[in-house]
Design a protein around this motif. Structure first.
Motif, short mmCIF file in Angstrom:
data_model
loop_
_atom_site.label_atom_id
_atom_site.label_comp_id
_atom_site.label_asym_id
_atom_site.label_seq_id
_atom_site.Cartn_x
_atom_site.Cartn_y
_atom_site.Cartn_z
N ALA A 335 0.83 -1.20 0.00
CA ALA A 335 0.00 0.00 0.00
C ALA A 335 0.87 1.25 0.00
O ALA A 335 2.04 1.24 0.40
N THR A 336 0.28 2.35 -0.45
CA THR A 336 0.97 3.64 -0.43
C THR A 336 0.31 4.61 0.55
O THR A 336 0.90 5.65 0.86
N GLU A 337 -0.86 4.32 1.00
CA GLU A 337 -1.52 5.14 2.01
C GLU A 337 -2.54 4.30 2.76
O GLU A 337 -3.02 3.27 2.27
N ALA A 338 -2.85 4.75 3.96
CA ALA A 338 -3.80 4.02 4.81
C ALA A 338 -4.48 5.01 5.74
O ALA A 338 -4.05 6.17 5.87
N SER A 339 -5.52 4.54 6.39
CA SER A 339 -6.21 5.40 7.36
C SER A 339 -6.76 4.53 8.48
O SER A 339 -7.07 3.35 8.29
N VAL A 340 -6.84 5.14 9.65
CA VAL A 340 -7.42 4.50 10.84
C VAL A 340 -8.49 5.43 11.38
O VAL A 340 -8.22 6.63 11.60
N ARG A 341 -9.68 4.88 11.58
CA ARG A 341 -10.77 5.70 12.10
C ARG A 341 -11.46 4.94 13.22
O ARG A 341 -11.87 3.80 13.03
N VAL A 342 -11.56 5.57 14.37
CA VAL A 342 -12.23 4.98 15.53
C VAL A 342 -13.37 5.90 15.92
O VAL A 342 -13.15 7.09 16.20
N THR A 343 -14.58 5.37 15.91
CA THR A 343 -15.75 6.18 16.22
C THR A 343 -16.63 5.47 17.23
O THR A 343 -16.49 4.27 17.48
N ARG A 344 -17.52 6.22 17.78
CA ARG A 344 -18.49 5.70 18.75
C ARG A 344 -19.87 5.70 18.10
O ARG A 344 -20.29 6.70 17.54
N GLU A 345 -20.54 4.57 18.15
CA GLU A 345 -21.88 4.46 17.59
C GLU A 345 -22.75 3.74 18.61
O GLU A 345 -22.61 2.54 18.82
N ASN A 346 -23.63 4.49 19.23
CA ASN A 346 -24.48 3.96 20.30
C ASN A 346 -23.59 3.35 21.38
O ASN A 346 -22.80 4.03 22.00
N ARG A 347 -23.70 2.06 21.57
CA ARG A 347 -22.90 1.39 22.62
C ARG A 347 -21.82 0.53 22.00
O ARG A 347 -21.48 -0.53 22.52
N GLN A 348 -21.26 1.00 20.91
CA GLN A 348 -20.20 0.28 20.24
C GLN A 348 -19.04 1.22 19.90
O GLN A 348 -19.24 2.42 19.69
N VAL A 349 -17.86 0.65 19.89
CA VAL A 349 -16.70 1.32 19.33
C VAL A 349 -16.40 0.67 17.99
O VAL A 349 -16.23 -0.55 17.91
N LEU A 350 -16.38 1.47 16.93
CA LEU A 350 -16.12 0.97 15.58
C LEU A 350 -14.69 1.35 15.20
O LEU A 350 -14.31 2.52 15.27
N VAL A 351 -13.93 0.35 14.81
CA VAL A 351 -12.53 0.55 14.41
C VAL A 351 -12.40 0.17 12.94
O VAL A 351 -12.62 -0.98 12.56
N ASP A 352 -12.04 1.14 12.10
CA ASP A 352 -11.87 0.90 10.66
C ASP A 352 -10.42 1.16 10.28
O ASP A 352 -9.89 2.24 10.54
N VAL A 353 -9.79 0.15 9.68
CA VAL A 353 -8.43 0.29 9.17
C VAL A 353 -8.47 0.03 7.67
O VAL A 353 -8.82 -1.07 7.23
N TRP A 354 -8.15 1.04 6.89
CA TRP A 354 -8.26 0.98 5.42
C TRP A 354 -6.88 1.17 4.80
O TRP A 354 -6.05 1.93 5.32
#
Length: 403
Positions: A335-354
């Motif tokens: 890969a040449t680029e990536a992103s990490v996003r951590v958000t809160r949705e109701n009673r969950q923590v969502l972790v996205d690694v792209w």
């Protein structure tokens, strides 16, 4: 109109083929293979048939998520490591195997009703909406003895009625999709008890694997260095009186080995739970991971104020999921680029690694992604991987927690 409705429309129209196909296959394969059991050749045929319908149910779960937005995790019990008898028992004793069969057999009549209702509704709706076109072609539209469209006022009225019918048809499709999804959840997902048992089993396995890793790192790393330090100090003590220069060199060597052992212990402790995560939270810890990555990684952590931090166990699992995902990206993704996003949705923590790498990642037994799924399962979380060949790759973790 809700996009979920449009995703459900093609599913309602094409699922009949899937239902008919599997009903025909199972109606022939099951009795045929069972009948041949007395000749022994039927036993592998029975097992092959069972694996086939489990595979079809797995595919259906993915299709249901894409078409109806119904997410159903595979509810199967953990596969035994070895032994033909253990595998056969695992296959036959797993309730999910037989619930899969029930769903596939019910899919034929269910999809038939959905197809008929959907097809008639959409044909009628489209015909009414396009009534002016047919009238302009000089053709009269006949709807039995109820309605005959043979004039422009009638054609315009039919169009208005058609748009009203469009709303009714859309709600009918959503209703059938909801009923279908509800039945799928009942038959294709495990019971709460089975789900919790599987989650606990995966959590125990993950903890045991982590314990063995720590034990191995201690034995092969710091323990060996400290043993070498003890040997050097012993030799230095023996030479201290008659060979002080050699003793001084051995003491310096022991000092160097002690510092290396301390560094290894510090790295090991960071691998168990990094201090920055406890002190400053996910944002700072993940920014540190991103800074060490070989490519540019954007980090966004949106969890509210510091007083609203997730529980420590959730933060730790989120941290190691990101760490493993970025490590896999560096090793395999190109890969040449990536992103990490951590958000809160109701009673969950969502972790996205792209990342924009070559894709093709798989969750395989014993692999790093499988270990991440096991980590998430310890708190009844879920790991979702989307990595088509050619990329990009998205690793998403859904971690339930209470604030």
């Amino acid at each position: 109109m809700d996009p979920a409705t449009w995703r459900a429309v093609p599913y309602m129209l094409v699922s009949l083929a899937f239902g008919v196909g599997w009903f025909a296959v199972l109606a022939v394969a099951v009795p045929f293979s069972v009948a041949l059991v007395i000749l022994w050749v039927g036993i592998p045929l029975v097992l092959l048939t069972m694996f086939a319908w489990r595979g079809a149910a797995m595919l259906e779960r993915r299709v249901l998520w894409a078409a109806l937005g119904v997410r159903i995790a595979d509810p199967y019990r953990t596969r035994p490591e070895r032994g033909i008898g253990a595998h056969v028992g695992w296959l036959f004793k797993d309730p999910a195997t037989w619930k899969d069969l029930g769903y596939l057999l019910l899919l034929f009549p269910l999809s038939l009703v959905e197809f008929v209702v959907s097809a008639l509704s959409w044909v009628g709706t489209i015909t009414l909406i396009t009534a002016p076109f047919w009238h302009a072609q000089g053709e009269a539209l006949l709807f039995g003895d109820v309605l005959a469209v043979d004039s422009w006022p009638g054609a315009v009225l039919s169009t208005i009625l058609g748009f009203c019918m469009l709303a009714v048809t859309a709600y009918a499709v959503r209703g059938m999709a909801w009923l279908h999804g509800t039945l799928a959840v009942v038959l294709l997902s495990g019971s709460e008890e089975e789900r919790l048992r599987a989650s606990r089993a995966r959590g125990i396995d993950a903890a045991e694997a982590e314990r063995r890793r720590i034990e191995r790192d201690l034995h092969d790393g710091a323990q060996q260095r400290l043993l070498s330090v003890a040997v050097d100090l012993g030799r230095a003590q023996a030479k201290l009186d008659h060979a002080p220069e050699e003793a001084r060199l051995l003491i310096a060597q022991a000092h160097s080995g002690t510092k290396a052992a301390i560094a290894e212990l510090r790295d090991l402790a960071r691998g168990i739970h990094p201090a920055i995560l406890s002190d400053r939270g996910l944002d700072a810890a993940l920014s540190g991971l991103a800074a060490r990555a070989p490519v540019h990684v954007d980090v966004a952590v949106e969890l509210g104020t510091i007083d609203e931090r997730p529980p420590p166990a959730v933060e730790s699992i989120a941290y190691f999921i990101v760490a493993e995902a970025l490590a896999n990206m560096a090793k395999h993704a190109a890969a040449t680029e990536a992103s990490v996003r951590v958000t809160r949705e109701n009673r969950q923590v969502l972790v996205d690694v792209w990342d924009n790498g070559i894709g093709g990642a798989l969750v395989s037994a014993g692999g790093g992604l499988s270990g991440l799924a096991d980590r998430a399962a310890t708190i009844d979380g879920m790991l979702i991987l989307h990595s088509p060949v050619g990329g990009p790759t998205l690793v998403r973790a859904e971690l339930p927690c209470e604030w």
